[in-house]
Design an enzyme around this catalytic site. Structure first.
Site, PDB file in Angstrom:
ATOM      1  N   ASP A 111       0.819  -1.219   0.000  1.00 56.79           N
ATOM      2  CA  ASP A 111       0.000   0.000   0.000  1.00 56.79           C
ATOM      3  C   ASP A 111       0.852   1.268   0.000  1.00 56.79           C
ATOM      4  O   ASP A 111       0.517   2.261   0.641  1.00 56.79           O
ATOM      5  CB  ASP A 111      -0.970   0.003   1.195  1.00 56.79           C
ATOM      6  CG  ASP A 111      -2.075   1.034   1.021  1.00 56.79           C
ATOM      7  OD1 ASP A 111      -2.409   1.358  -0.137  1.00 56.79           O
ATOM      8  OD2 ASP A 111      -2.599   1.531   2.035  1.00 56.79           O
TER       9      ASP A 111
ATOM     10  N   ASP B  85       1.243   3.869  -1.961  1.00 53.80           N
ATOM     11  CA  ASP B  85       0.809   4.782  -3.019  1.00 53.80           C
ATOM     12  C   ASP B  85       1.768   5.974  -3.099  1.00 53.80           C
ATOM     13  O   ASP B  85       2.222   6.484  -2.084  1.00 53.80           O
ATOM     14  CB  ASP B  85      -0.600   5.317  -2.730  1.00 53.80           C
ATOM     15  CG  ASP B  85      -1.593   4.207  -2.434  1.00 53.80           C
ATOM     16  OD1 ASP B  85      -1.409   3.112  -2.981  1.00 53.80           O
ATOM     17  OD2 ASP B  85      -2.527   4.448  -1.664  1.00 53.80           O
TER      18      ASP B  85
ATOM     19  N   ARG C 103       6.523   7.181  -0.767  1.00 56.21           N
ATOM     20  CA  ARG C 103       6.032   6.463   0.415  1.00 56.21           C
ATOM     21  C   ARG C 103       6.867   5.214   0.710  1.00 56.21           C
ATOM     22  O   ARG C 103       6.921   4.739   1.841  1.00 56.21           O
ATOM     23  CB  ARG C 103       4.577   6.096   0.159  1.00 56.21           C
ATOM     24  CG  ARG C 103       3.804   5.585   1.354  1.00 56.21           C
ATOM     25  CD  ARG C 103       2.327   5.674   1.025  1.00 56.21           C
ATOM     26  NE  ARG C 103       1.501   4.909   1.938  1.00 56.21           N
ATOM     27  CZ  ARG C 103       0.168   4.896   1.907  1.00 56.21           C
ATOM     28  NH1 ARG C 103      -0.451   5.606   1.003  1.00 56.21           N
ATOM     29  NH2 ARG C 103      -0.527   4.186   2.770  1.00 56.21           N
TER      30      ARG C 103
ATOM     31  N   ASN D 145       4.059  10.651   3.079  1.00 57.10           N
ATOM     32  CA  ASN D 145       2.660  10.454   2.723  1.00 57.10           C
ATOM     33  C   ASN D 145       2.157  11.722   2.051  1.00 57.10           C
ATOM     34  O   ASN D 145       2.866  12.288   1.226  1.00 57.10           O
ATOM     35  CB  ASN D 145       1.856  10.057   3.954  1.00 57.10           C
ATOM     36  CG  ASN D 145       0.631   9.218   3.617  1.00 57.10           C
ATOM     37  OD1 ASN D 145      -0.324   9.719   3.041  1.00 57.10           O
ATOM     38  ND2 ASN D 145       0.654   7.938   3.966  1.00 57.10           N
TER      39      ASN D 145
ATOM     40  N   TRP E 269       2.410  14.156  10.423  1.00 56.73           N
ATOM     41  CA  TRP E 269       1.452  14.231   9.324  1.00 56.73           C
ATOM     42  C   TRP E 269       1.360  15.654   8.769  1.00 56.73           C
ATOM     43  O   TRP E 269       0.453  15.960   7.985  1.00 56.73           O
ATOM     44  CB  TRP E 269       0.069  13.769   9.767  1.00 56.73           C
ATOM     45  CG  TRP E 269      -0.033  12.304   9.991  1.00 56.73           C
ATOM     46  CD1 TRP E 269      -0.062  11.649  11.189  1.00 56.73           C
ATOM     47  CD2 TRP E 269      -0.105  11.277   8.982  1.00 56.73           C
ATOM     48  NE1 TRP E 269      -0.144  10.289  11.005  1.00 56.73           N
ATOM     49  CE2 TRP E 269      -0.178  10.038   9.657  1.00 56.73           C
ATOM     50  CE3 TRP E 269      -0.104  11.281   7.598  1.00 56.73           C
ATOM     51  CZ2 TRP E 269      -0.262   8.820   8.978  1.00 56.73           C
ATOM     52  CZ3 TRP E 269      -0.190  10.073   6.932  1.00 56.73           C
ATOM     53  CH2 TRP E 269      -0.266   8.862   7.613  1.00 56.73           C
TER      54      TRP E 269
END
Length: 258
Positions: free
Chosen positions: A24, A26, A51, A110, A185
């Site tokens: 995963d 991406d 990522r 991310n 984040w």
């Protein structure tokens, strides 16, 4: 990563960072367009901290692979070869007993916006240091832990952490970094005044010297910061704004006294 003709919608070129991706990863960090001198030649470049834990440079006119280097802890590839293909480590696929791999599902980078300062020549971005255990079958439900259903993932008990990193995009060399207690984040903002703004999961909004990485400003906002700041001018006065939870905080230097 795809390049499309904006008038016709046709594909001009594409580049796949992680072939047969079962983790995963991406490629969802915002690609950055840079005009740089690569090996003595002016090139139109697209850069991305992927990522999967590797930083990439491509020629954005034709998708030609130029360079890749790991920027975070990663245990899935020995290197990226001259064609841009990963040289895989053994035993990296999800398995019935579980395969521990870095980076984890959320990736070493991310959605967090990177930034670039043409004066310093540095690329500024958030780095997540986090690993996971990948399963070939859905993980068993464990009370008190996130459950991803059919996702081939079990949440690791390892402590996550992260960095704000300043990197030379032509070499992948880290010029400075600032360690966060938790994996971030928040994106970054670089200004012509030589500052880099960002935030962390503990709720601190901060400003750094773009050259040295010195932490110049730090304010507790009350909750985790999960986006990038913006800056703008009104009547000749510069402002910086950052969302934090349900609040929008705006800062500026004191107005000049006439």
């Amino acid at each position: 990563l795809v390049a499309l003709d904006p008038d016709k919608g046709t594909l001009k070129w594409h580049f796949q960072f992680t072939p047969h991706d079962t983790h995963d990863w991406d490629a969802n960090e915002t690609p950055m367009l840079l005009n740089l001198k690569w090996k003595g030649r002016d090139r139109k470049i697209v850069a991305q901290a992927n990522r999967n834990g590797f930083f990439y440079l491509l020629d954005r006119t034709n998708g030609e692979f130029l360079f890749a280097k790991a920027f975070a802890r990663q245990t899935w590839a020995k290197e990226i070869d001259a064609k841009g293909r990963p040289v895989l480590m053994p035993n990296t696929e999800p398995s019935e007993q579980g395969t521990r791999l870095c980076p984890g599902l959320a990736g070493a980078a991310n959605w967090m916006a990177p930034s670039f300062n043409p004066d310093t020549g540095l690329f500024y971005f958030a780095v997540r240091e986090q690993c996971d255990v990948y399963y070939g079958t859905p993980p068993a439900f464990q009370k008190g832990k996130p459950y991803w259903g059919s996702m081939t993932r079990a949440v690791s008990d390892e402590k996550e952490w992260g960095l704000l990193k300043a990197m030379d995009p032509l070499t992948g060399e880290t010029k400075w970094d600032f360690r966060y207690f938790r994996a971030p984040w928040a994106g970054t903002l670089s200004t012509a005044g030589g500052l880099v703004f960002s935030g962390d999961e503990d709720g601190y909004f901060m400003a750094f010297d773009a050259k040295s990485g010195k932490n110049l400003f730090r304010l507790y906002t009350g909750t985790a910061i999960k986006t990038a700041p913006i800056t703008y001018m009104i009547n000749g006065r510069q402002f910086v704004s950052i969302p934090s939870g349900a609040a929008l905080l705006t800062f500026a230097l004191p107005a000049a006294v006439e």
